[in-house]
Design a protein around this motif. Structure first.
Motif, short mmCIF file in Angstrom:
data_model
loop_
_atom_site.label_atom_id
_atom_site.label_comp_id
_atom_site.label_asym_id
_atom_site.label_seq_id
_atom_site.Cartn_x
_atom_site.Cartn_y
_atom_site.Cartn_z
N THR A 136 0.84 -1.20 0.00
CA THR A 136 0.00 0.00 0.00
C THR A 136 0.88 1.24 0.00
N PRO B 214 -1.64 7.40 -3.89
CA PRO B 214 -1.82 7.77 -5.29
C PRO B 214 -1.50 9.25 -5.52
N GLU C 124 0.12 -8.14 -9.53
CA GLU C 124 -0.90 -7.24 -10.10
C GLU C 124 -0.95 -5.95 -9.30
N GLY C 125 -1.38 -4.89 -9.96
CA GLY C 125 -1.53 -3.62 -9.27
C GLY C 125 -1.75 -2.47 -10.22
N GLY C 126 -2.15 -1.33 -9.65
CA GLY C 126 -2.37 -0.13 -10.44
C GLY C 126 -3.76 -0.04 -11.03
N THR C 127 -4.11 1.19 -11.44
CA THR C 127 -5.45 1.44 -11.97
C THR C 127 -5.44 2.13 -13.33
N ALA C 128 -4.42 2.95 -13.61
CA ALA C 128 -4.36 3.68 -14.88
C ALA C 128 -2.93 4.14 -15.13
N VAL D 213 -1.76 7.34 -13.19
CA VAL D 213 -1.94 7.40 -11.74
C VAL D 213 -0.82 6.61 -11.06
N PRO E 267 0.40 4.18 -8.72
CA PRO E 267 -0.43 3.13 -8.13
C PRO E 267 -0.34 3.08 -6.60
N GLU E 268 -1.51 2.98 -6.01
CA GLU E 268 -1.62 2.97 -4.55
C GLU E 268 -1.50 1.57 -3.96
N GLU E 269 -1.87 0.56 -4.74
CA GLU E 269 -1.89 -0.80 -4.19
C GLU E 269 -1.35 -1.79 -5.21
#
Length: 423
Positions: free
Chosen positions: A226, A229, A272-276, A279, A281-283
């Motif tokens: 953790t 972002p 795995e991880g990230g959202t975009a 961004v 990545p926070e997790e």
């Protein structure tokens, strides 16, 4: 020649495969089959067969409920099925036949969460017993193992065996999740000699391996990183990159020094991880496993893996939570039982070749039960029953030569009878 009732049972179990801790139909069907064939002295089902608090790698409640509801739609005894609710699967069947040793046989019963081949050349397709569950199949022969267990139980009930015989129909082997729950139960504590068996393992029909060794101790671990972002273009300095921490951990996990005492393994199987893309990545998440030739070597790898993961998180100013998952120890087959199995197999119809020993090279949670028996002063042995399988284990085209079902029943029955005479 294999008897038709064994083939019928094996094919029925093959049609309805269920993954770990979801073996509802499978357990109930096995229990029904046993009760129709054998007058038992004890039958322990579901939570009475295992220690629930020692179940490992248990799926979430929604998944368990979905499979339970599916099983309830089949023509199966509801009074048996209801005992398994919540994912407490498996059974222990007991025959008491006077004075003598307590002999155990462990067979696993779960399927794998993968689709089965639809190829017209795949025997379950052409013979009409392909899996009815699109997301599961028996790709490792546990349908055959369960069938062999029932066959041996019936044969011993009709023999002159003297002593106590127990068959452990163990759930959740494929996730290294069920062995510990049976190994910590009261049912294993008085076992003097334990046999476990596996079909195939790249040995052909007609070949028996009297004692399999080379089990790698294994442990699973999950790590969740953790960070914080931020906008990757506008304010990258405000973020704390969890994927960077994860990537550092993965690279360094493979750098853990090997050990002079024997082989070790490590694998980060899921990352795995990230959202975009824009961004920070926070997790991020890792699912990994470590193995070793001995339990001590596995623990060496696990300790170092945890150290590497924690240091990677600190390097990138992230937090990390590490959860230990399923595990199993190593084990060695005892020579006294290997000798019995080898002698019996050499005199069994249909067996053309007997290997005294071979190495598995992987992991198996029968080792929990083997170790428990050995720690209590008994002996344990893991046996290979050869079968011609067109696809490799854990592939969509895996199948067994059904003639090997009878080989398994005959060799294991003969070994159990011989143990009762020799012990």
């Amino acid at each position: 020649m294999v008897t038709s009732d064994l083939v019928t049972l094996r094919r029925d179990l093959h049609r309805k495969p269920e993954p770990a801790w979801r073996e509802f139909y499978t357990t109930a069907r096995i229990v029904e089959e046993i009760q129709s064939r054998v007058e038992l002295d004890e039958l322990h089902v579901g939570p009475d067969a295992i220690v629930g608090e020692h179940r490992l790698a248990v799926p979430d409640d929604a998944e368990i409920t979905e499979w339970y509801e599916q099983a309830s739609e089949y023509d199966i005894d509801e009074s048996i099925l209801s005992q398994l609710e919540g994912g407490y699967t498996g059974a222990v069947a007991v025959l008491e036949r006077g004075e003598g040793p307590t002999v155990g046989l462990r067979v696993d019963i779960d399927g794998l969460p993968q689709p089965e081949s639809e190829d017209d050349e795949h025997a379950p397709v052409t013979e009409g017993f392909r899996s009815e569950h699109d997301d599961a199949m028996h790709a490792c022969g546990h349908d055959a193992h369960a069938t062999i267990g029932v066959g041996v139980l019936e044969a011993i009930a009709e023999s002159d065996f003297s002593g106590t015989f127990k068959v452990f129909f163990q759930p959740a082997e494929e996730v290294i999740g069920g062995g510990k729950s049976m190994a910590t139960s009261e049912h294993i504590q008085d076992v003097d000699a334990l046999l476990a068996a596996h079909i195939g393992l790249d040995h052909p029909t007609g070949e028996i391996v009297a004692g399999i060794d080379g089990f790698l101790a294994v442990s699973h671990l999950d790590a969740t990183f953790t960070g914080a972002p931020s906008h990757a273009g506008g304010h990258p300095e405000e973020g704390r990159n969890a994927v960077q921490a994860m990537a550092t951990a993965v690279q360094n996990l493979y750098s853990i020094p090997r050990h002079s005492d024997g082989p070790t393994r490590i694998n980060a199987g899921v990352v795995e991880g990230g959202t975009a893309a824009n961004v920070i990545p926070e997790e991020a998440h890792i699912e990994a496993e470590v193995r070793g030739k001995t339990t001590e070597l596995m623990e060496y790898m696990r300790s170092n893996a945890r150290r590497v993961i924690r240091n990677a998180a600190e390097m990138h100013d992230c937090e990390v939570e590490i959860e230990l998952g399923a595990e199993a120890p190593s084990a060695t087959s005892d020579q006294d039982l290997v000798s019995i199995v080898s002698e019996v197999a050499g005199e069994t119809a249909g067996v053309e070749n007997v290997m005294e020993r071979d190495k598995l090279g992987g992991s198996e949670d029968a080792t929990f039960l083997m170790q428990t028996v050995q720690d209590n002063g008994g002996s344990a042995c893991y046996i290979g029953v050869g079968t011609d399988h067109p696809g490799g284990h854990h592939t969509a085209t895996f199948d067994v030569d059904e003639e090997s079902l009878q080989h398994g029943v005959d060799v294991l029955t003969g070994a159990v009878e011989q143990i009762s005479r020799d012990w």
